[in-house]
Design a protein around this motif. Structure first.
Motif, PDB file in Angstrom:
ATOM      1  N   ALA A  13       0.827  -1.209   0.000  1.00  0.00           N
ATOM      2  CA  ALA A  13       0.000   0.000   0.000  1.00  0.00           C
ATOM      3  C   ALA A  13       0.860   1.257   0.000  1.00  0.00           C
ATOM      4  O   ALA A  13       0.514   2.254  -0.638  1.00  0.00           O
ATOM      5  N   THR A  14       1.992   1.223   0.703  1.00  0.00           N
ATOM      6  CA  THR A  14       2.908   2.362   0.719  1.00  0.00           C
ATOM      7  C   THR A  14       3.483   2.593  -0.671  1.00  0.00           C
ATOM      8  O   THR A  14       3.592   3.736  -1.131  1.00  0.00           O
ATOM      9  N   ALA A  15       3.835   1.512  -1.356  1.00  0.00           N
ATOM     10  CA  ALA A  15       4.363   1.616  -2.724  1.00  0.00           C
ATOM     11  C   ALA A  15       3.340   2.274  -3.643  1.00  0.00           C
ATOM     12  O   ALA A  15       3.671   3.192  -4.405  1.00  0.00           O
ATOM     13  N   SER A  16       2.098   1.826  -3.555  1.00  0.00           N
ATOM     14  CA  SER A  16       1.033   2.416  -4.378  1.00  0.00           C
ATOM     15  C   SER A  16       0.831   3.881  -4.040  1.00  0.00           C
ATOM     16  O   SER A  16       0.597   4.710  -4.925  1.00  0.00           O
ATOM     17  N   ARG A  17       0.940   4.207  -2.762  1.00  0.00           N
ATOM     18  CA  ARG A  17       0.751   5.587  -2.318  1.00  0.00           C
ATOM     19  C   ARG A  17       1.856   6.497  -2.859  1.00  0.00           C
ATOM     20  O   ARG A  17       1.586   7.625  -3.288  1.00  0.00           O
ATOM     21  N   ILE A  18       3.099   6.006  -2.852  1.00  0.00           N
ATOM     22  CA  ILE A  18       4.214   6.797  -3.388  1.00  0.00           C
ATOM     23  C   ILE A  18       3.963   7.098  -4.864  1.00  0.00           C
ATOM     24  O   ILE A  18       4.113   8.242  -5.306  1.00  0.00           O
ATOM     25  N   LYS A  19       3.575   6.085  -5.610  1.00  0.00           N
ATOM     26  CA  LYS A  19       3.323   6.275  -7.043  1.00  0.00           C
ATOM     27  C   LYS A  19       2.153   7.230  -7.258  1.00  0.00           C
ATOM     28  O   LYS A  19       2.218   8.137  -8.093  1.00  0.00           O
ATOM     29  N   GLU A  20       1.091   7.049  -6.486  1.00  0.00           N
ATOM     30  CA  GLU A  20      -0.083   7.924  -6.598  1.00  0.00           C
ATOM     31  C   GLU A  20       0.284   9.382  -6.316  1.00  0.00           C
ATOM     32  O   GLU A  20      -0.100  10.282  -7.065  1.00  0.00           O
ATOM     33  N   GLY A  26       2.507  15.591 -10.303  1.00  0.00           N
ATOM     34  CA  GLY A  26       2.990  15.945 -11.633  1.00  0.00           C
ATOM     35  C   GLY A  26       4.459  15.668 -11.887  1.00  0.00           C
ATOM     36  O   GLY A  26       5.040  16.238 -12.815  1.00  0.00           O
ATOM     37  N   PHE A  27       5.073  14.804 -11.076  1.00  0.00           N
ATOM     38  CA  PHE A  27       6.486  14.485 -11.254  1.00  0.00           C
ATOM     39  C   PHE A  27       6.655  13.185 -12.018  1.00  0.00           C
ATOM     40  O   PHE A  27       5.918  12.227 -11.799  1.00  0.00           O
ATOM     41  N   SER A  28       7.660  13.150 -12.883  1.00  0.00           N
ATOM     42  CA  SER A  28       8.033  11.899 -13.544  1.00  0.00           C
ATOM     43  C   SER A  28       9.028  11.170 -12.640  1.00  0.00           C
ATOM     44  O   SER A  28       9.600  11.759 -11.711  1.00  0.00           O
ATOM     45  N   VAL A  29       9.236   9.896 -12.916  1.00  0.00           N
ATOM     46  CA  VAL A  29      10.233   9.133 -12.172  1.00  0.00           C
ATOM     47  C   VAL A  29      11.608   9.768 -12.361  1.00  0.00           C
ATOM     48  O   VAL A  29      12.387   9.889 -11.415  1.00  0.00           O
ATOM     49  N   ARG A  30      11.908  10.216 -13.561  1.00  0.00           N
ATOM     50  CA  ARG A  30      13.206  10.843 -13.842  1.00  0.00           C
ATOM     51  C   ARG A  30      13.393  12.130 -13.035  1.00  0.00           C
ATOM     52  O   ARG A  30      14.499  12.428 -12.580  1.00  0.00           O
ATOM     53  N   GLU A  48       8.159   2.158  -5.790  1.00  0.00           N
ATOM     54  CA  GLU A  48       6.793   2.130  -6.327  1.00  0.00           C
ATOM     55  C   GLU A  48       6.277   0.707  -6.548  1.00  0.00           C
ATOM     56  O   GLU A  48       5.077   0.510  -6.699  1.00  0.00           O
ATOM     57  N   LYS A  49       7.160  -0.261  -6.569  1.00  0.00           N
ATOM     58  CA  LYS A  49       6.752  -1.668  -6.714  1.00  0.00           C
ATOM     59  C   LYS A  49       6.704  -2.380  -5.363  1.00  0.00           C
ATOM     60  O   LYS A  49       6.312  -3.537  -5.288  1.00  0.00           O
ATOM     61  N   ILE A  73       2.333   9.316   3.568  1.00  0.00           N
ATOM     62  CA  ILE A  73       2.973   8.406   2.618  1.00  0.00           C
ATOM     63  C   ILE A  73       2.938   6.972   3.128  1.00  0.00           C
ATOM     64  O   ILE A  73       2.619   6.049   2.382  1.00  0.00           O
ATOM     65  N   ILE A  74       3.255   6.792   4.392  1.00  0.00           N
ATOM     66  CA  ILE A  74       3.358   5.441   4.957  1.00  0.00           C
ATOM     67  C   ILE A  74       1.968   4.903   5.271  1.00  0.00           C
ATOM     68  O   ILE A  74       1.217   5.500   6.031  1.00  0.00           O
ATOM     69  N   MET A  75       1.651   3.766   4.684  1.00  0.00           N
ATOM     70  CA  MET A  75       0.384   3.098   4.936  1.00  0.00           C
ATOM     71  C   MET A  75       0.617   1.996   5.972  1.00  0.00           C
ATOM     72  O   MET A  75       1.541   1.197   5.833  1.00  0.00           O
ATOM     73  N   LYS A  76      -0.198   1.991   7.019  1.00  0.00           N
ATOM     74  CA  LYS A  76      -0.003   1.054   8.119  1.00  0.00           C
ATOM     75  C   LYS A  76      -1.231   0.176   8.316  1.00  0.00           C
ATOM     76  O   LYS A  76      -2.348   0.570   8.021  1.00  0.00           O
ATOM     77  N   ASP A  77      -0.971  -1.003   8.813  1.00  0.00           N
ATOM     78  CA  ASP A  77      -2.010  -1.908   9.280  1.00  0.00           C
ATOM     79  C   ASP A  77      -1.758  -2.119  10.767  1.00  0.00           C
ATOM     80  O   ASP A  77      -0.617  -2.039  11.222  1.00  0.00           O
ATOM     81  N   ASP A  78      -2.813  -2.401  11.504  1.00  0.00           N
ATOM     82  CA  ASP A  78      -2.659  -2.739  12.917  1.00  0.00           C
ATOM     83  C   ASP A  78      -2.765  -4.246  13.075  1.00  0.00           C
ATOM     84  O   ASP A  78      -3.686  -4.868  12.545  1.00  0.00           O
ATOM     85  N   VAL A  79      -1.804  -4.808  13.791  1.00  0.00           N
ATOM     86  CA  VAL A  79      -1.796  -6.233  14.081  1.00  0.00           C
ATOM     87  C   VAL A  79      -1.973  -6.375  15.582  1.00  0.00           C
ATOM     88  O   VAL A  79      -1.212  -5.796  16.364  1.00  0.00           O
ATOM     89  N   GLU A  80      -2.967  -7.146  15.983  1.00  0.00           N
ATOM     90  CA  GLU A  80      -3.218  -7.336  17.407  1.00  0.00           C
ATOM     91  C   GLU A  80      -2.254  -8.390  17.941  1.00  0.00           C
ATOM     92  O   GLU A  80      -2.137  -9.478  17.381  1.00  0.00           O
ATOM     93  N   ILE A  81      -1.530  -8.030  18.983  1.00  0.00           N
ATOM     94  CA  ILE A  81      -0.603  -8.976  19.604  1.00  0.00           C
ATOM     95  C   ILE A  81      -0.928  -9.093  21.086  1.00  0.00           C
ATOM     96  O   ILE A  81      -1.481  -8.169  21.694  1.00  0.00           O
ATOM     97  N   GLU A  82      -0.598 -10.247  21.631  1.00  0.00           N
ATOM     98  CA  GLU A  82      -0.787 -10.458  23.057  1.00  0.00           C
ATOM     99  C   GLU A  82       0.529 -10.172  23.758  1.00  0.00           C
ATOM    100  O   GLU A  82       1.598 -10.454  23.235  1.00  0.00           O
ATOM    101  N   CYS A  83       0.430  -9.586  24.918  1.00  0.00           N
ATOM    102  CA  CYS A  83       1.626  -9.292  25.689  1.00  0.00           C
ATOM    103  C   CYS A  83       1.379  -9.670  27.138  1.00  0.00           C
ATOM    104  O   CYS A  83       0.242  -9.719  27.597  1.00  0.00           O
TER     105      CYS A  83
END
Length: 93
Positions: A13-20, A26-30, A48-49, A73-83
């Protein structure tokens, strides 16, 4: 025992967000390659990949170039962990 939500970066998701954001801005990769003074555009394509994530330094520059925050830019998911927490130590602190 307790359960907490641990944020984990979603590389795809972060890769897709960077490309988006690059395209929306309006910027090219170059052009991004030039901003970072890179000899090739491979790093940008890798970001981007989702093959690699940009370094913190590069994320800060990308955020400035795209006019967003690093958190945008950074896309996050929450993972439930036991502690295991010793409640006696927690309450006395």
């Amino acid at each position: 025992m307790c359960k907490i939500n641990k944020p984990v970066i979603n590389a795809e998701a972060t890769a897709s967000r960077i490309k988006e954001l690059r395209i929306r801005s309006g910027f090219s990769v170059r052009e991004i390659q030039t901003i970072f003074n890179l000899s090739s555009a491979e790093a940008i394509y890798s970001w981007e990949k989702g093959k690699y994530l940009p370094s913190i330094d590069h994320l800060i520059v990308l955020a400035a170039v795209f006019g967003v925050t690093v958190d945008d830019i950074i896309m996050k998911d929450d993972v439930e962990i036991e502690c295991e927490i010793d409640m006696e130590k927690t309450e006395s602190a």
